[in-house]
Enzyme design. Sequence first.
Site, mmCIF file in Angstrom:
data_model
loop_
_atom_site.group_PDB
_atom_site.id
_atom_site.type_symbol
_atom_site.label_atom_id
_atom_site.label_comp_id
_atom_site.label_asym_id
_atom_site.label_seq_id
_atom_site.Cartn_x
_atom_site.Cartn_y
_atom_site.Cartn_z
ATOM 1 N N GLY A 27 0.832 -1.211 0.000
ATOM 2 C CA GLY A 27 0.000 0.000 0.000
ATOM 3 C C GLY A 27 0.861 1.254 0.000
ATOM 4 N NE ARG A 88 -2.165 -4.434 -1.750
ATOM 5 C CZ ARG A 88 -1.744 -3.917 -0.590
ATOM 6 N NH1 ARG A 88 -0.786 -4.488 0.104
ATOM 7 N NH2 ARG A 88 -2.301 -2.828 -0.108
ATOM 8 C CG ASP A 119 3.333 -7.058 7.533
ATOM 9 O OD1 ASP A 119 2.818 -6.561 6.513
ATOM 10 O OD2 ASP A 119 2.665 -7.635 8.415
ATOM 11 C CB THR A 142 2.513 0.647 6.261
ATOM 12 O OG1 THR A 142 1.200 0.433 6.759
ATOM 13 C CG2 THR A 142 3.492 0.260 7.344
ATOM 14 C CG ASP A 144 -2.176 -0.203 8.580
ATOM 15 O OD1 ASP A 144 -3.055 0.671 8.470
ATOM 16 O OD2 ASP A 144 -2.187 -1.280 7.946
ATOM 17 C CG ASP A 146 1.125 -2.688 10.699
ATOM 18 O OD1 ASP A 146 2.059 -2.114 10.115
ATOM 19 O OD2 ASP A 146 0.349 -3.466 10.119
ATOM 20 N NE ARG A 188 -6.161 -4.595 4.829
ATOM 21 C CZ ARG A 188 -5.319 -4.970 3.891
ATOM 22 N NH1 ARG A 188 -5.554 -6.050 3.200
ATOM 23 N NH2 ARG A 188 -4.226 -4.291 3.630
HETATM 24 P P1 ATP Z 1 0.778 -2.787 3.523
HETATM 25 O O1 ATP Z 1 1.141 -2.822 4.984
HETATM 26 O O2 ATP Z 1 0.511 -1.421 3.039
HETATM 27 O O3 ATP Z 1 -0.263 -3.792 3.131
HETATM 28 P P2 ATP Z 1 2.756 -4.659 2.637
HETATM 29 O O4 ATP Z 1 4.191 -4.496 2.231
HETATM 30 O O5 ATP Z 1 2.500 -5.470 3.871
HETATM 31 O O6 ATP Z 1 2.136 -3.206 2.729
HETATM 32 P P3 ATP Z 1 1.611 -6.778 0.988
HETATM 33 O O7 ATP Z 1 0.583 -6.693 -0.067
HETATM 34 O O8 ATP Z 1 1.358 -7.644 2.163
HETATM 35 O O9 ATP Z 1 1.926 -5.271 1.410
HETATM 36 O O10 ATP Z 1 2.995 -7.289 0.320
HETATM 37 C C1 ATP Z 1 3.525 -6.634 -0.836
HETATM 38 C C2 ATP Z 1 4.086 -7.670 -1.785
HETATM 39 O O11 ATP Z 1 5.141 -8.393 -1.151
HETATM 40 C C3 ATP Z 1 3.101 -8.754 -2.199
HETATM 41 O O12 ATP Z 1 2.260 -8.344 -3.256
HETATM 42 C C4 ATP Z 1 4.033 -9.871 -2.655
HETATM 43 O O13 ATP Z 1 4.504 -9.641 -3.972
HETATM 44 C C5 ATP Z 1 5.219 -9.713 -1.683
HETATM 45 N N1 ATP Z 1 5.091 -10.717 -0.600
HETATM 46 C C6 ATP Z 1 4.338 -10.634 0.513
HETATM 47 N N2 ATP Z 1 4.432 -11.755 1.255
HETATM 48 C C7 ATP Z 1 5.272 -12.583 0.585
HETATM 49 C C8 ATP Z 1 5.768 -13.902 0.807
HETATM 50 N N3 ATP Z 1 5.429 -14.616 1.897
HETATM 51 N N4 ATP Z 1 6.610 -14.429 -0.111
HETATM 52 C C9 ATP Z 1 6.979 -13.734 -1.192
HETATM 53 N N5 ATP Z 1 6.534 -12.492 -1.472
HETATM 54 C C10 ATP Z 1 5.702 -11.913 -0.611
#
Ligand code: ATP
Length: 339
Positions: A27, A88, A119, A142, A144, A146, A188
């Site tokens: 995000g 994503r 994360d 982020t 959040d 978090d 969330r």
């Molecule tokens: P936000 O907190 O805003 O949601 P985020 O970094 O946690 O940000 P995610 O959508 O959870 O956002 O993860 C971003 C991208 O990281 C995913 O679309 C995916 O490509 C990659 N990713 C997440 N988890 C994994 C995993 N376990 N293995 C490989 N790639 C991953």
Amino acid sequence: MIQNENQKETSPRRKKLQKIGVFTSGGDAPGMNAAIRAVTRAAIANKLKVVGIRRGYQGMIEGDFIPLKSNDVSGILQTGGTMLKTARSAEFRTPEGREKAYQQLKKAEIDAVVVIGGDGSFTGALVLSQEYDISFVGIPGTIDNDLYGTDYTIGYDTALNTVVEAVDKIKDTARSHGRIFFVEVMGREAGLLALTSGIACGAEVILIPESNEQHSELQKFLKKGYRKKETSGIIMVAEGDEAGGAIKIAEQVRREHPDLDVRVSILGHIQRGGSPTAKDRVNATKMGVAAVEALLDDQQSIMIGLNNEKIVHVPFNKAVKMNHAIDINLLEIQKLLNI
Ligand code: ATP
């Protein structure tokens, strides 16, 4: 798992750092541009070449790379969103997708990468660096806030101020009509944004995933507090609250208290946009410079954090697996003042 000659076996001696990649993932959050600017300029100041990877891991897989010079990051410090765009990527979750991503990094001669995200993005970086010989350092971005090990994540302060400004306006109309507003904010799994904005706006009740005791507070307010004061009410709801979000909770309240004038306002994506606050710009700048310094120092698989305004290094596996403790005492403060 795919086996090939590029795959990591032991810990080979790293080649001298010459070119780094930087990208935003997951995000978006206001202040990501400030971080991109800081990473780019700190790297150039240290005689490194910089490549911007567009559209997160999906752009990495597709080789959507652009060279970044100092001028390319001019005029972005004060802008929301991310100039590198974000995405994503389901493909990156597969070994085949990650192999493509690694091959693209290798082809572009990128030695190490700064990932700006949450994360999930750090988990992806950790997995790739365990499979292949590529280093990552993370910057928490982020709204959040978090992530374990850091007091701040980029974007949280701007989102908080956006929520406060919006709720102040809702409060004006709520008071004029004597209405009860359920205001839903993003989060969330994390209720910090709802909790802090609720305190800042003097909300009557704050419903967050980290505490389920607040539903009895809501009942108390509806049965006694509201009627006693004959006024209005703001109920802050984190979207991840276990009762199911503002619409669902408000529907139930309408059924139970048909005499009350209940409204819902979902703040939605305005929380992600806008010019970053001074605090987000300063934090993003400090973290961006610290990320480049960490790579020059041969650090890998760590997130840059801020602890009492000081830069700290938090291993990815801790940042993604452990929970960011929320100051639940704020709920007590809110109850105390709501007399
Ligand atoms: P936000 O907190 O805003 O949601 P985020 O970094 O946690 O940000 P995610 O959508 O959870 O956002 O993860 C971003 C991208 O990281 C995913 O679309 C995916 O490509 C990659 N990713 C997440 N988890 C994994 C995993 N376990 N293995 C490989 N790639 C991953």
